[in-house]
Design a protein around this motif. Structure first.
Motif, PDB file in Angstrom:
ATOM      1  N   ALA A 207       4.416  26.533 -91.303  1.00 57.55           N
ATOM      2  CA  ALA A 207       3.170  27.296 -91.184  1.00 57.55           C
ATOM      3  C   ALA A 207       2.134  26.523 -90.374  1.00 57.55           C
ATOM      4  O   ALA A 207       1.446  27.088 -89.515  1.00 57.55           O
ATOM      5  N   ALA A 208       2.041  25.221 -90.642  1.00 55.61           N
ATOM      6  CA  ALA A 208       1.089  24.379 -89.902  1.00 55.61           C
ATOM      7  C   ALA A 208       1.450  24.329 -88.423  1.00 55.61           C
ATOM      8  O   ALA A 208       0.577  24.377 -87.550  1.00 55.61           O
ATOM      9  N   LYS A 209       2.758  24.233 -88.139  1.00 59.23           N
ATOM     10  CA  LYS A 209       3.206  24.196 -86.743  1.00 59.23           C
ATOM     11  C   LYS A 209       2.900  25.514 -86.048  1.00 59.23           C
ATOM     12  O   LYS A 209       2.476  25.537 -84.876  1.00 59.23           O
ATOM     13  N   ASP A 210       3.079  26.646 -86.742  1.00 59.72           N
ATOM     14  CA  ASP A 210       2.785  27.959 -86.158  1.00 59.72           C
ATOM     15  C   ASP A 210       1.302  28.078 -85.818  1.00 59.72           C
ATOM     16  O   ASP A 210       0.929  28.584 -84.747  1.00 59.72           O
ATOM     17  N   VAL A 211       0.447  27.606 -86.738  1.00 57.20           N
ATOM     18  CA  VAL A 211      -1.003  27.667 -86.496  1.00 57.20           C
ATOM     19  C   VAL A 211      -1.371  26.796 -85.300  1.00 57.20           C
ATOM     20  O   VAL A 211      -2.167  27.206 -84.432  1.00 57.20           O
ATOM     21  N   GLU A 212      -0.771  25.599 -85.229  1.00 54.68           N
ATOM     22  CA  GLU A 212      -1.057  24.696 -84.117  1.00 54.68           C
ATOM     23  C   GLU A 212      -0.617  25.303 -82.788  1.00 54.68           C
ATOM     24  O   GLU A 212      -1.324  25.197 -81.782  1.00 54.68           O
ATOM     25  N   ASP A 213       0.550  25.953 -82.784  1.00 58.46           N
ATOM     26  CA  ASP A 213       1.040  26.597 -81.557  1.00 58.46           C
ATOM     27  C   ASP A 213       0.110  27.722 -81.124  1.00 58.46           C
ATOM     28  O   ASP A 213      -0.138  27.918 -79.921  1.00 58.46           O
ATOM     29  N   GLN A 214      -0.411  28.479 -82.097  1.00 54.28           N
ATOM     30  CA  GLN A 214      -1.327  29.566 -81.771  1.00 54.28           C
ATOM     31  C   GLN A 214      -2.630  29.028 -81.177  1.00 54.28           C
ATOM     32  O   GLN A 214      -3.187  29.606 -80.238  1.00 54.28           O
ATOM     33  N   ILE A 215      -3.101  27.920 -81.730  1.00 55.26           N
ATOM     34  CA  ILE A 215      -4.337  27.314 -81.215  1.00 55.26           C
ATOM     35  C   ILE A 215      -4.116  26.807 -79.790  1.00 55.26           C
ATOM     36  O   ILE A 215      -4.971  26.986 -78.908  1.00 55.26           O
ATOM     37  N   LYS A 216      -2.945  26.187 -79.555  1.00 54.13           N
ATOM     38  CA  LYS A 216      -2.637  25.709 -78.206  1.00 54.13           C
ATOM     39  C   LYS A 216      -2.548  26.875 -77.226  1.00 54.13           C
ATOM     40  O   LYS A 216      -2.997  26.772 -76.080  1.00 54.13           O
ATOM     41  N   ALA A 217      -1.948  27.972 -77.679  1.00 56.24           N
ATOM     42  CA  ALA A 217      -1.801  29.143 -76.815  1.00 56.24           C
ATOM     43  C   ALA A 217      -3.151  29.734 -76.430  1.00 56.24           C
ATOM     44  O   ALA A 217      -3.288  30.367 -75.372  1.00 56.24           O
ATOM     45  N   SER A 218      -4.165  29.526 -77.272  1.00 64.02           N
ATOM     46  CA  SER A 218      -5.501  30.056 -76.975  1.00 64.02           C
ATOM     47  C   SER A 218      -6.247  29.184 -75.968  1.00 64.02           C
ATOM     48  O   SER A 218      -7.365  29.524 -75.566  1.00 64.02           O
ATOM     49  N   GLY A 219      -5.619  28.049 -75.563  1.00 64.84           N
ATOM     50  CA  GLY A 219      -6.231  27.205 -74.536  1.00 64.84           C
ATOM     51  C   GLY A 219      -6.938  25.978 -75.059  1.00 64.84           C
ATOM     52  O   GLY A 219      -7.533  25.217 -74.288  1.00 64.84           O
ATOM     53  N   ILE A 220      -6.899  25.754 -76.370  1.00 64.32           N
ATOM     54  CA  ILE A 220      -7.561  24.585 -76.963  1.00 64.32           C
ATOM     55  C   ILE A 220      -6.641  23.373 -76.853  1.00 64.32           C
ATOM     56  O   ILE A 220      -5.445  23.455 -77.149  1.00 64.32           O
ATOM     57  N   ASP A 221      -7.208  22.231 -76.438  1.00 59.62           N
ATOM     58  CA  ASP A 221      -6.441  20.990 -76.295  1.00 59.62           C
ATOM     59  C   ASP A 221      -6.308  20.327 -77.669  1.00 59.62           C
ATOM     60  O   ASP A 221      -7.132  19.500 -78.062  1.00 59.62           O
ATOM     61  N   VAL A 222      -5.264  20.697 -78.413  1.00 61.79           N
ATOM     62  CA  VAL A 222      -5.064  20.179 -79.767  1.00 61.79           C
ATOM     63  C   VAL A 222      -4.776  18.681 -79.739  1.00 61.79           C
ATOM     64  O   VAL A 222      -5.331  17.910 -80.525  1.00 61.79           O
ATOM     65  N   ASP A 223      -3.897  18.260 -78.813  1.00 63.32           N
ATOM     66  CA  ASP A 223      -3.538  16.845 -78.733  1.00 63.32           C
ATOM     67  C   ASP A 223      -4.755  15.989 -78.392  1.00 63.32           C
ATOM     68  O   ASP A 223      -4.942  14.902 -78.939  1.00 63.32           O
ATOM     69  N   GLY A 224      -5.575  16.512 -77.478  1.00 57.94           N
ATOM     70  CA  GLY A 224      -6.795  15.781 -77.121  1.00 57.94           C
ATOM     71  C   GLY A 224      -7.749  15.680 -78.298  1.00 57.94           C
ATOM     72  O   GLY A 224      -8.394  14.641 -78.496  1.00 57.94           O
ATOM     73  N   ALA A 225      -7.838  16.744 -79.094  1.00 61.40           N
ATOM     74  CA  ALA A 225      -8.708  16.733 -80.270  1.00 61.40           C
ATOM     75  C   ALA A 225      -8.213  15.718 -81.296  1.00 61.40           C
ATOM     76  O   ALA A 225      -9.012  15.001 -81.905  1.00 61.40           O
ATOM     77  N   LYS A 226      -6.888  15.655 -81.481  1.00 59.66           N
ATOM     78  CA  LYS A 226      -6.319  14.681 -82.411  1.00 59.66           C
ATOM     79  C   LYS A 226      -6.627  13.259 -81.967  1.00 59.66           C
ATOM     80  O   LYS A 226      -6.982  12.396 -82.775  1.00 59.66           O
ATOM     81  N   GLN A 227      -6.492  13.011 -80.651  1.00 58.96           N
ATOM     82  CA  GLN A 227      -6.770  11.684 -80.128  1.00 58.96           C
ATOM     83  C   GLN A 227      -8.240  11.331 -80.285  1.00 58.96           C
ATOM     84  O   GLN A 227      -8.599  10.192 -80.607  1.00 58.96           O
ATOM     85  N   TYR A 228      -9.114  12.324 -80.078  1.00 61.63           N
ATOM     86  CA  TYR A 228     -10.555  12.099 -80.240  1.00 61.63           C
ATOM     87  C   TYR A 228     -10.883  11.704 -81.674  1.00 61.63           C
ATOM     88  O   TYR A 228     -11.651  10.762 -81.913  1.00 61.63           O
ATOM     89  N   VAL A 229     -10.294  12.423 -82.637  1.00 58.49           N
ATOM     90  CA  VAL A 229     -10.523  12.100 -84.055  1.00 58.49           C
ATOM     91  C   VAL A 229     -10.026  10.701 -84.376  1.00 58.49           C
ATOM     92  O   VAL A 229     -10.688   9.931 -85.091  1.00 58.49           O
ATOM     93  N   ALA A 230      -8.838  10.345 -83.834  1.00 51.69           N
ATOM     94  CA  ALA A 230      -8.291   9.006 -84.076  1.00 51.69           C
ATOM     95  C   ALA A 230      -9.217   7.936 -83.498  1.00 51.69           C
ATOM     96  O   ALA A 230      -9.460   6.893 -84.130  1.00 51.69           O
ATOM     97  N   ASP A 231      -9.756   8.181 -82.297  1.00 55.29           N
ATOM     98  CA  ASP A 231     -10.677   7.219 -81.674  1.00 55.29           C
ATOM     99  C   ASP A 231     -11.952   7.075 -82.490  1.00 55.29           C
ATOM    100  O   ASP A 231     -12.477   5.967 -82.661  1.00 55.29           O
ATOM    101  N   VAL A 232     -12.471   8.200 -82.973  1.00 55.38           N
ATOM    102  CA  VAL A 232     -13.691   8.151 -83.797  1.00 55.38           C
ATOM    103  C   VAL A 232     -13.436   7.361 -85.077  1.00 55.38           C
ATOM    104  O   VAL A 232     -14.264   6.538 -85.491  1.00 55.38           O
TER     105      VAL A 232
END
Length: 242
Positions: A207-232
């Motif tokens: 379910a989490a993977k499906d939600v992540e795929d849908q967010i990516k399909a909408s044009g949001i940079d999920v990987d970049g957001a994860k990296q930003y959170v890790a940096d913060v």
């Protein structure tokens, strides 16, 4: 230097899992020592880490017991399956999928028990090593300033400053270095992640993977957001240390 050693150890058999286990002890055993040598309310950290260590050991024991029970169950199921095949009672035999699952589960549970025994021995040894490194030369003082603090910033003398630890500045510096190494080592894959990495994802995971795929399909940079959170999080951790 730490990153180089990290990559070298990572290439060894079970290297990532050992790194993660070593990093855990480095970080939390050092924090425990800092708490035990704290002053006043700063001793609270030592009690918290004592509690964490006890919970960690209890969790390992119960995990090993659970693996033992699963191992017995899998062995029983496979034995009954073999008996049913020998007697020609195919209706009582396991399906190929079930048989493969029990065989894999039995191997995983055996591996988990061996790992738990090995890890416990490693952790006990490392706790003694960390204590020796941080507290060597009996380097304690009656009272000292917090790390990277300055008494003059408060307009007072060193003796007027808020003392937090009885350890010398050298001992605290060693402790901070060990904690940093521990945090880096814990970036490696843990044994719990390793043992299930080839298993199919759970319903929640799918379910989490499906939600992540849908967010990516909408044009949001999920990987970049994860990296930003890790940096913060890294910046917050560094700011907290300072």
């Amino acid at each position: 230097m730490v990153k180089t050693e990290f990559e070298q150890l990572r290439q060894a058999p079970m290297g990532e899992q050992l790194l993660n286990a070593i990093g855990y002890v480095y970080q939390y055993q050092t924090q425990k020592l800092l708490g035990k040598h704290g002053v006043g309310v700063h001793q609270l950290g030592g009690y918290i880490e004592d509690w964490r260590e006890g919970l960690h050991k209890v969790s390992d024991v119960f995990g090993a017991i659970g693996s033992g029970a699963s191992l017995v169950r899998a062995s029983y199921k496979l034995a009954k399956h073999a008996q049913a095949q020998e007697e020609g009672k195919e209706d009582y035999a396991l399906s190929d999928a079930d048989r493969e699952w029990f065989e894999k589960n039995m191997m995983q549970r055996m591996f988990h028990i061996v790992w738990t025994i090995t890890k416990t021995d490693i952790e006990d040894t490392l706790r003694a090593v960390v204590e020796d490194v941080v507290l060597r030369e009996a380097s304690t003082a009656r009272c000292r300033l917090p790390s990277r603090s300055c008494a003059h910033a408060k307009g007072g003398s060193d003796e007027d400053a808020d003392c937090r630890t009885r350890l010398s500045p050298e001992a605290v510096a060693r402790a901070e270095a060990v904690i940093y190494i521990g945090q880096e080592f814990q970036r490696a894959m843990s044994f719990d992640e390793f043992i299930v990495k080839d298993d199919p994802p759970s319903m929640l995971g799918r379910a989490a993977k499906d939600v992540e795929d849908q967010i990516k399909a909408s044009g949001i940079d999920v990987d970049g957001a994860k990296q930003y959170v890790a940096d913060v999080n890294d910046q917050v951790a560094k700011a907290t240390d300072e």
